[in-house]
Design a protein around this motif. Sequence first.
Motif, mmCIF file in Angstrom:
data_model
loop_
_atom_site.group_PDB
_atom_site.id
_atom_site.type_symbol
_atom_site.label_atom_id
_atom_site.label_comp_id
_atom_site.label_asym_id
_atom_site.label_seq_id
_atom_site.Cartn_x
_atom_site.Cartn_y
_atom_site.Cartn_z
ATOM 1 N N SER A 169 14.333 17.350 0.545
ATOM 2 C CA SER A 169 15.758 17.934 0.100
ATOM 3 C C SER A 169 16.580 17.228 -0.892
ATOM 4 O O SER A 169 17.476 17.568 -1.255
ATOM 5 N N HIS A 198 21.961 11.097 2.643
ATOM 6 C CA HIS A 198 22.734 11.555 3.730
ATOM 7 C C HIS A 198 23.672 10.254 4.061
ATOM 8 O O HIS A 198 23.625 9.175 3.935
ATOM 9 N N GLY A 228 8.017 21.125 5.857
ATOM 10 C CA GLY A 228 9.260 21.631 5.502
ATOM 11 C C GLY A 228 9.172 22.352 4.269
ATOM 12 O O GLY A 228 8.640 21.790 3.298
ATOM 13 N N VAL A 281 -6.787 2.746 -0.582
ATOM 14 C CA VAL A 281 -7.101 1.732 0.305
ATOM 15 C C VAL A 281 -8.239 2.295 1.444
ATOM 16 O O VAL A 281 -7.906 3.223 2.111
ATOM 17 N N ILE A 335 -3.772 3.192 8.106
ATOM 18 C CA ILE A 335 -3.788 1.984 7.054
ATOM 19 C C ILE A 335 -3.413 0.900 8.437
ATOM 20 O O ILE A 335 -4.423 0.095 8.449
ATOM 21 N N ASN A 361 3.827 10.849 -5.755
ATOM 22 C CA ASN A 361 3.368 11.996 -5.657
ATOM 23 C C ASN A 361 2.963 12.473 -4.084
ATOM 24 O O ASN A 361 2.157 13.463 -3.818
ATOM 25 N N ILE A 394 0.776 -1.238 -0.109
ATOM 26 C CA ILE A 394 -0.057 -0.052 -0.168
ATOM 27 C C ILE A 394 1.029 1.209 0.226
ATOM 28 O O ILE A 394 1.580 1.484 0.745
ATOM 29 N N LEU A 431 -0.694 -0.774 -4.609
ATOM 30 C CA LEU A 431 -2.050 -0.124 -4.604
ATOM 31 C C LEU A 431 -1.466 1.644 -4.138
ATOM 32 O O LEU A 431 -0.896 1.642 -3.182
ATOM 33 N N ILE A 455 18.713 14.953 -0.629
ATOM 34 C CA ILE A 455 19.885 14.455 -0.270
ATOM 35 C C ILE A 455 19.985 12.876 0.064
ATOM 36 O O ILE A 455 19.036 12.396 0.774
ATOM 37 N N GLY A 459 5.290 5.567 -2.909
ATOM 38 C CA GLY A 459 6.232 6.483 -2.675
ATOM 39 C C GLY A 459 7.602 5.690 -2.796
ATOM 40 O O GLY A 459 7.785 4.581 -3.212
ATOM 41 N N VAL A 460 8.750 6.308 -2.621
ATOM 42 C CA VAL A 460 10.026 5.743 -2.711
ATOM 43 C C VAL A 460 10.126 4.515 -1.945
ATOM 44 O O VAL A 460 10.797 3.441 -2.434
ATOM 45 N N VAL A 461 9.684 4.275 -0.824
ATOM 46 C CA VAL A 461 9.556 3.167 0.084
ATOM 47 C C VAL A 461 8.871 1.987 -0.418
ATOM 48 O O VAL A 461 9.307 0.742 -0.685
ATOM 49 N N GLY A 479 14.652 8.776 5.146
ATOM 50 C CA GLY A 479 14.008 7.583 4.310
ATOM 51 C C GLY A 479 14.390 7.596 2.886
ATOM 52 O O GLY A 479 14.299 6.402 2.465
ATOM 53 N N CYS A 491 3.098 1.118 3.173
ATOM 54 C CA CYS A 491 4.302 1.967 2.850
ATOM 55 C C CYS A 491 3.420 3.158 2.606
ATOM 56 O O CYS A 491 3.673 3.912 1.698
ATOM 57 N N ALA A 492 2.301 3.795 3.438
ATOM 58 C CA ALA A 492 1.479 4.880 3.212
ATOM 59 C C ALA A 492 2.053 6.179 3.708
ATOM 60 O O ALA A 492 1.199 6.799 3.822
HETATM 61 C C1 LIG Z 1 10.830 18.406 4.145
HETATM 62 C C2 LIG Z 1 11.363 17.058 3.917
HETATM 63 C C3 LIG Z 1 12.903 16.895 3.697
HETATM 64 C C4 LIG Z 1 13.236 15.578 3.633
HETATM 65 N N1 LIG Z 1 14.484 15.443 3.257
HETATM 66 C C5 LIG Z 1 15.183 14.362 3.031
HETATM 67 C C6 LIG Z 1 16.523 14.207 2.276
HETATM 68 O O1 LIG Z 1 16.971 15.078 1.959
HETATM 69 N N2 LIG Z 1 16.965 12.760 2.534
HETATM 70 C C7 LIG Z 1 16.239 11.834 2.923
HETATM 71 O O2 LIG Z 1 16.765 10.539 2.804
HETATM 72 N N3 LIG Z 1 14.852 11.857 3.105
HETATM 73 C C8 LIG Z 1 14.477 12.943 3.355
HETATM 74 N N4 LIG Z 1 13.277 13.090 3.628
HETATM 75 C C9 LIG Z 1 12.337 12.105 3.959
HETATM 76 C C10 LIG Z 1 11.926 11.343 2.561
HETATM 77 O O3 LIG Z 1 11.336 12.124 1.814
HETATM 78 C C11 LIG Z 1 10.782 10.123 3.254
HETATM 79 O O4 LIG Z 1 11.382 9.502 4.088
HETATM 80 C C12 LIG Z 1 10.423 9.371 1.810
HETATM 81 O O5 LIG Z 1 9.942 10.351 0.839
HETATM 82 C C13 LIG Z 1 9.186 8.616 2.451
HETATM 83 O O6 LIG Z 1 8.751 7.620 1.419
HETATM 84 P P1 LIG Z 1 7.524 7.099 1.566
HETATM 85 O O7 LIG Z 1 7.344 6.344 0.437
HETATM 86 O O8 LIG Z 1 7.278 6.462 3.011
HETATM 87 O O9 LIG Z 1 6.229 8.130 1.494
HETATM 88 P P2 LIG Z 1 5.301 8.771 0.513
HETATM 89 O O10 LIG Z 1 6.426 9.286 -0.664
HETATM 90 O O11 LIG Z 1 4.724 9.890 1.029
HETATM 91 O O12 LIG Z 1 4.731 7.625 -0.289
HETATM 92 C C14 LIG Z 1 3.347 7.083 0.436
HETATM 93 C C15 LIG Z 1 2.313 6.954 -0.673
HETATM 94 O O13 LIG Z 1 1.323 6.104 0.134
HETATM 95 C C16 LIG Z 1 -0.022 6.915 -0.700
HETATM 96 N N5 LIG Z 1 -0.969 6.538 0.110
HETATM 97 C C17 LIG Z 1 -1.383 7.129 1.278
HETATM 98 N N6 LIG Z 1 -2.541 6.556 1.697
HETATM 99 C C18 LIG Z 1 -2.701 5.598 0.905
HETATM 100 C C19 LIG Z 1 -4.130 4.710 0.830
HETATM 101 N N7 LIG Z 1 -5.057 4.795 1.783
HETATM 102 N N8 LIG Z 1 -4.020 3.765 -0.163
HETATM 103 C C20 LIG Z 1 -2.983 3.703 -0.889
HETATM 104 N N9 LIG Z 1 -2.096 4.626 -1.033
HETATM 105 C C21 LIG Z 1 -2.052 5.616 -0.074
HETATM 106 C C22 LIG Z 1 0.503 8.279 -1.006
HETATM 107 O O14 LIG Z 1 -0.435 8.843 -1.864
HETATM 108 C C23 LIG Z 1 1.964 8.012 -1.315
HETATM 109 O O15 LIG Z 1 2.222 8.186 -2.548
HETATM 110 C C24 LIG Z 1 12.471 14.456 3.825
HETATM 111 C C25 LIG Z 1 11.265 14.755 3.929
HETATM 112 C C26 LIG Z 1 10.657 15.987 4.190
HETATM 113 C C27 LIG Z 1 9.231 15.970 4.592
#
Ligand SMILES: Cc1cc2nc3c(=O)[nH]c(=O)nc-3n(C[C@H](O)[C@H](O)[C@H](O)COP(=O)(O)OP(=O)(O)OC[C@H]3O[C@@H](n4cnc5c(N)ncnc54)[C@H](O)[C@@H]3O)c2cc1C
Length: 479
Positions: free
Chosen positions: A46, A50, A224, A173, A208, A39, A8, A31, A48, A11-13, A339, A200-201
Amino acid sequence: MDYDVVIIGCGVVGAACAYELAKHQLRLCVLEASNDVANGTTKANSAIVHAGYDPLPGTKMARLNVAGTAMMGELCRKLDVPYRNNGSLVLSLSEQDDGILRTLYAQGQANGVPGLALLNREQTLAMEPNLSPDLRGALFAPSAGIVNPWELCLALAETAVRNGAELRLSAPVTAIRRTEGGFCISTPQGELTARYVVNCAGVSSDRIAAMAGDRSFRIQPTKGEYFLLDKSEGSRVERVIFQCPSQLGKGVLVTPTVHGNLLVGPNAAACDETDTANTAAGLDFVRASAQRSVPGVNFRDNIRNFAGVRANSDRPDFILEESAAAPGLIHAAGIRSPGLSAAPAIGLEILELLRQAGLTLRRKDSFIDSRKRVRFHQLSDGEKNELIQADPRYGRVICRCETVTEGEIVACLHTPIPPVSVNGVKRRVGAGMGRCQGGFCGPRVQEIIARELGLDPTQVLMDWEGSWVLCGETKDVAP
Ligand SMILES: Cc1cc2nc3c(=O)[nH]c(=O)nc-3n(C[C@H](O)[C@H](O)[C@H](O)COP(=O)(O)OP(=O)(O)OC[C@H]3O[C@@H](n4cnc5c(N)ncnc54)[C@H](O)[C@@H]3O)c2cc1C
């Protein structure tokens, strides 16, 4: 069961998990609530990679940051993702900062960060001449870098899809029900069943979890805000320039981007999970803070402001575990910074958690582990000519700021995860990323999307579902 594993969130995770899982003989589905991958937080941070001296030794954040950063160069090379290992400097601007640098250095050593060095003022200025007159020294981390975060996510997701994973966009979801041996997951597109679910939401990961009866953590969204400056400012610094971290986070940084711009930010303010608005107070703080480390930044060359929302949680570490309340549900939750850097290693960690939870992992005989796309502006004159001879659409420049051709836009509209919006095209090929921010090329991109996807121009979106660019009747206007 329809699927062995449902992820679920893309994003990058989620994409990193899909990439690792797609290497195995599994029925896999991702999903994603949005109409595109990357998005959420992944597109607004940022960017970066790290080095890994910030997280406390012994945490998952420390281990996976260092491991993910070590994987990043090779991964980006294979999947054709812009990445630069330019190193980072944390500046000391006061006596108190000197002590913080020593602590970061010791943490970095404990975390296994390679090549860390404490530099004096002269050594630091020899590397970066545009720093503050108050500079006393710096912590240099040669393994740090910069990456295109949304292209990393897209490349991982595309590779997973190319290798058999199913991706459903616009599929939020809405409910999760436990069944005999698995889960039934509801989306507006219908129900599907899976033996295992990976959460991974991002900022919604607590919701979730709660859908499956797990209320063991809460997300505390923190915004930020940033300035993105024109390429004329892109060489103000060569490396990532940090200030000393505080309780609010890693502080305001000044860094070049992989596209050649200068990025300045972020601040940190509690917010609602959908709040990506910029504020005068937030931006004033960012500007003033950045000028403490790099006083000459010319903010008149700002071309865009944006904000991202951190999935901070009420736990001090990444939440990477099988849910106690809902066995078979694996959390990749509360994935705040670092992350992005850790994502490649988080993918492997989730694979291991699924294996421990009972999933049998058999490697596929074949896995396409590469990706390539044309970046017209980076080609030699000879290569450009050859391409234009083969397909004249590469001879038509649509985005003049970034030199993006019609050929590149058409090609991205026929990839395994085609964009459905103007911003989706922007994230894939860079059209609209430059100084004019799409003012000139936006309408042309819109026309090409409509033509290639067989849509009426009024159906073309700017970004999210419902963000139509045009409304009302369209008429052919005689020239
Ligand atoms: C200001 C800021 C600066 C940062 N700088 C850095 C950096 O320089 N270096 C670094 O390593 N990390 C950085 N991070 C952290 C990094 O951006 C995140 O850790 C990473 O992008 C998280 O990815 P993710 O896939 O967990 O989350 P997201 O990219 O948010 O993905 C989660 C996805 O789940 C989807 N979703 C949510 N609910 C549902 C649902 N009910 N059903 C289906 N899909 C759903 C969303 O639409 C979204 O696409 C930063 C974060 C921020 C906010």
